[in-house]
Design an enzyme around this catalytic site. Structure first.
Site, short mmCIF file in Angstrom:
data_model
loop_
_atom_site.label_atom_id
_atom_site.label_comp_id
_atom_site.label_asym_id
_atom_site.label_seq_id
_atom_site.Cartn_x
_atom_site.Cartn_y
_atom_site.Cartn_z
N LYS A 162 0.92 -1.65 -0.22
CA LYS A 162 -0.45 0.50 -0.27
C LYS A 162 0.61 1.39 0.31
O LYS A 162 1.84 1.24 0.52
CB LYS A 162 -1.07 0.23 1.49
CG LYS A 162 -2.21 -1.41 1.18
CD LYS A 162 -3.52 -0.71 0.56
CE LYS A 162 -4.08 0.55 0.46
NZ LYS A 162 -5.41 0.22 1.08
N GLU A 202 -6.78 12.54 1.34
CA GLU A 202 -7.86 12.39 2.43
C GLU A 202 -7.77 12.76 3.65
O GLU A 202 -9.19 13.75 3.63
CB GLU A 202 -7.60 10.77 2.85
CG GLU A 202 -7.96 10.42 1.95
CD GLU A 202 -7.32 8.35 1.80
OE1 GLU A 202 -8.00 7.36 2.72
OE2 GLU A 202 -5.94 8.18 1.59
#
Ligand code: ARG
Length: 456
Positions: free
Chosen positions: A283, A290
């Site tokens: 990841k 965000e």
């Protein structure tokens, strides 16, 4: 402890009431504005012969010393104090005795707090403008490097027409330019001094409000004392301007998040502005973007809280208004943090031009240009649109693209097609023929970059 305002009441409030009432934990931010406001007030009082010149000198000197001591850390703010105004006055009186008690002549905490807050927020406006400029510069730099980087432009998140990455970046630059404009505009109305409105009704002393305003760098003064102490429009306006700015950053964040996904892979955010997962080794998460998107909600909350706090209170000052500060301070801190992380995140972002080009080549985003080609050859647009649509349907069915169809196939749909069709539907042509002002051609986008740089 008995309060400085003990008199009508004993001033012996319970500890729990003191804690509830106190605003020092957030209004301590305004100590510099409070002290500078008091210095100007002392000067005004002596100019008007309300206090002696000697007293004013003692007050200004002692206030200056308090400011230095707070800046150096030699003096600590007492978190048990009621608010910053009471704290400064208390220290002053402790240090210079009775002269200190003269400072609050022809003044109230009601006009004092309104003054401090306006002074504080004027500086915040400047800071937010500067940070926004830095982000715009980062956008211009990315645009400069990507004037010929073709990507699919979307409507309904469906591939629509080709645009350049520069064009896309400049769209955000235009939004941010308007944000700067809004903040500067709200600063104009903020730049009105409330000091001298006193508690609510003005004063019997022969004050000079214009002098005091000028000393503190205000353009003008509030002309109705009830309004001067009750008005928090400047907070609401600033919160609205910040909320719109956050909304822009949030939309941009959403795109960055999408573009960073494996499904898009249009950009790669630098390692410095992404995080890993604690469990999934593969990841690379766009946490900063965000968080900006997430924090937009809290800024909207700050705006709503302030509007709601104000909607039901009668003139003039009510203690409800103490709630103005946490909201506006939170919004300012939040937007500044977001801008501080956003600019370098954009600056260090890698643009994956090949992936953008590939996506642009797969979505039939030259279908409008194919229709325009037939219009150029004399067909009415509606008929041309229909033929172009049928050719797209044919391609989808046969798993091919418009660029790869042989001329014979084109001719089955219209005799007007000729070899020059391939030039017209080439994505570079599609982009560079959009020379209309504001369009996506290199030339048009260069004009946009120039405009933004001149108006920043
Ligand atoms: N701490 C107060 C505030 O932030 C200052 C004004 C107090 N005025 C008063 N009348 N109690 O609003």
């Amino acid at each position: 402890m008995a309060k400085m305002w003990a008199g009508r009441t004993s001033g012996e409030t319970s500890k729990i009431a003191d804690d509830f009432n106190s605003s020092i934990r957030f209004d301590c931010k305004m100590y510099e504005q409070d002290i500078k406001g008091s210095m100007a007030h002392a000067l005004m009082l002596s100019k008007q012969n309300i206090i002696t010149k000697e007293d004013a000198e003692v007050l200004v000197e002692a206030l200056g010393q308090i400011l230095d001591d707070l800046n150096s850390g030699a003096l600590e703010i007492d978190m048990e104090a009621e608010d910053i105004h009471m704290f400064v006055e208390q220290v002053l009186t402790n240090r210079i005795g009775d002269v200190g008690k003269k400072l609050h002549t022809a003044r109230s905490r009601n006009d004092q707090v309104a003054l401090d807050l306006r002074m504080y927020l004027k500086d915040e406006c400047d800071e937010i403008v500067e940070l926004t400029k830095t982000l715009i510069e980062a956008l211009c730099a990315q645009a400069q490097d990507n004037k010929a980087t073709i990507m699919p432009g979307y409507t309904h998140l469906q591939r629509a027409q080709p645009v350049t990455f520069a064009h896309h970046m400049m769209a955000y630059a235009m939004m941010l330019l308007r944000d700067i404009d809004r903040i500067k505009d709200c600063k104009k109305r903020m730049n009105v001094s409330p000091i001298g409105c006193c508690a609510l009704a003005g004063t019997t002393y022969d004050t000079d409000r214009y002098f005091e305003a000028k000393e503190l760098g205000f353009d003008s003064i509030a002309l109705n004392s009830l309004d001067g102490v009750s008005d928090r429009d400047f907070c609401v306006e600033m919160l609205s301007a910040i909320a719109v700015l956050m909304m822009h950053l949030s939309r941009f964040s959403e795109e960055l998040i999408l573009w960073s996904s494996w499904e898009f892979k249009f950009v790669q955010l630098s390692d410095s502005y992404t995080t890993g997962s604690s469990i999934m080794p593969q990841k690379k998460n766009p946490d900063m973007a965000e968080l900006v998107r997430g924090k937009t909600g809290r800024v909207y909350g700050d705006l709503m809280a302030t509007l709601t706090m104000l909607k039901g209170i009668p003139l003039a000052y009510n203690k409800d208004m103490q709630e103005d500060k946490e909201s506006i301070f939170d919004a300012c801190e939040t937007v500044k943090m977001c801008l501080k992380v956003f600019a370098p995140m954009i600056e260090t972002m890698t643009v994956l031009a090949d992936n953008m080009k590939k996506a642009a080549s797969e979505g039939f985003i030259n279908a409008t240009d194919l229709a325009d080609y037939l219009v150029k050859k004399g067909l009415p647009f509606r008929s041309a649109y229909k033929i172009s649509g049928s050719l797209v349907a044919y391609c989808i069915e046969n798993k091919t693209i418009l660029e790869d169809l042989p001329l014979e196939k084109y001719k089955e749909y219209s005799e007007l097609f000729d070899t020059d069709v391939y030039g017209d539907i080439d994505l570079n042509t599609c982009v560079n023929k959009r020379i209309s002002v504001g369009g996506t051609s290199v030339e048009s986008v260069e004009m946009q970059i120039k405009y933004v740089k001149e108006n920043i």
